[in-house]
Design an enzyme around this catalytic site. Structure first.
Site, short mmCIF file in Angstrom:
data_model
loop_
_atom_site.label_atom_id
_atom_site.label_comp_id
_atom_site.label_asym_id
_atom_site.label_seq_id
_atom_site.Cartn_x
_atom_site.Cartn_y
_atom_site.Cartn_z
N LYS A 45 0.84 -1.19 0.00
CA LYS A 45 0.00 0.00 0.00
C LYS A 45 0.87 1.24 0.00
O LYS A 45 1.86 1.31 0.73
CB LYS A 45 -0.89 -0.01 1.24
CG LYS A 45 -1.63 1.27 1.55
CD LYS A 45 -2.75 1.53 0.59
CE LYS A 45 -3.52 2.81 0.95
NZ LYS A 45 -4.54 3.14 -0.03
N CYS A 133 -1.68 10.93 -5.84
CA CYS A 133 -2.70 10.57 -4.85
C CYS A 133 -3.85 11.55 -5.00
O CYS A 133 -3.87 12.62 -4.36
CB CYS A 133 -2.12 10.60 -3.44
SG CYS A 133 -1.09 9.18 -3.11
#
Length: 314
Positions: A45, A133
């Site tokens: 992750k 992101c």
């Protein structure tokens, strides 16, 4: 039968299929499931220096009412913190498959702190810096700020002093392909480029309730699945053409061997599965590999290298 083995940064990889950062890789039990799966490689992750809870629920929804199949999410980088993933990286079995550690610091200093720790740990993990992101409120994507992107790559290259890679947002303009590639090509230590993260700030509406499907950011979130396949293929091919000395990892819209073949044809060496892995679980890897092998056999390709990047134009 087709030979699916490949090379990535001089590392032998059993096959080109792996997970996308953020999917089935948040906690050790998920990472162990990936390690035991048919995937040829795996990635953690994307993590921040400190643990994060992420955005409020609901923050992920699958879009399966009609074709095409896809998802929308605004996760907000929920993760266990860098130290957690570093500990996992230190005990991973690298003889079984390569492990990528994905970093997404909220500041440049955070990224450099994590990179220093990863370097000091002397682990075979492959560093990926996530420049995309799209679902952290108040934070812009570094991949869309070319000046900041250049600064970060200079700092990481200087501090890490070994090959690493970046995960990019999707680009939609030829001039942006050119500018991003020019920056990437300044840095020989940027050894690979992952294309793409989700298409940011999509909005999906539930007609019956007249509401958004997810809660964060007033329903705006990253789009994945079938909806992003053409954009992902375009980005893979654009950077394959513009960055001849870098390896490309394809991500976006892969749910079968068919899409995996397309990504490799466009120039990808490895391919990542996100939305479909989220829905189907790690068993998807063997299915996709079987389907990819069948397509290669039908077309007469013995290895992926025979068709990687060989996309024809009209």
């Amino acid at each position: 039968m087709a030979d699916l083995t490949t090379q990535f940064l001089d590392l032998p990889v059993k096959n080109p299929v792996m997970n996308a950062a953020g999917v089935w890789c948040s906690v050790a039990s998920q990472l162990e499931a990936l390690a035991e799966s048919a995937a040829g490689a795996m990635v953690t992750k994307s993590c921040t220096l400190q643990p994060r809870d992420g955005n409020p629920e609901p923050r992920y929804r699958v879009l399966d009412g009609d074709k095409p199949f896809g998802s929308i999410n605004s996760m907000g980088l929920p993760n266990e913190g860098f130290a957690y993933y570093l500990r996992y990286a230190q005990r991973h079995d690298y003889e079984e498959k390569p492990l990528f550690v994905s970093l997404s610091g909220l500041t440049l200093d955070d990224n450099l702190t994590m990179i220093d720790s990863l370097k000091d740990a002397v682990t075979p993990a492959i560093l990926e810096v996530n420049l995309s992101c799209p679902n952290v409120p108040g934070k812009s994507q570094i991949g869309y700020d070319f000046e900041s992107m250049d600064t970060l790559l200079a700092e990481v290259s200087s501090g890490y002093q070994r090959p690493f890679g970046v995960k990019l947002p999707p680009y939609f303009d030829m001039a942006h392909f050119d500018e991003a590639a020019e920056i990437l090509n300044r840095y020989p230590l940027v050894a690979f480029v992952t294309c793409i993260n989700s298409i940011g700030n999509a909005l999906v509406i539930d007609l019956a309730s007249e509401t958004t499907l997810i809660k964060p950011k007033d329903g705006f979130g990253g789009l994945g699945g079938d909806y992003v396949l053409p954009t992902a293929l375009a980005n893979v091919n654009a950077f394959y053409r513009r960055c001849p000395n870098k390896t490309i990892i394809g991500c976006g819209g892969i749910k079968s061997g068919r899409e995996a073949f397309m990504h490799i044809l466009a120039g990808a060496t490895l391919v990542q599965i996100g939305t479909s892995l989220y829905e189907e679980g790690p068993g998807i890897f063997q299915r996709v590999l079987d389907e990819l092998s069948a397509i290669m056999d039908e077309k007469g390709y013995a290895t992926t290298e025979e068709f990687r990047g060989k996309l024809k134009t009209l």
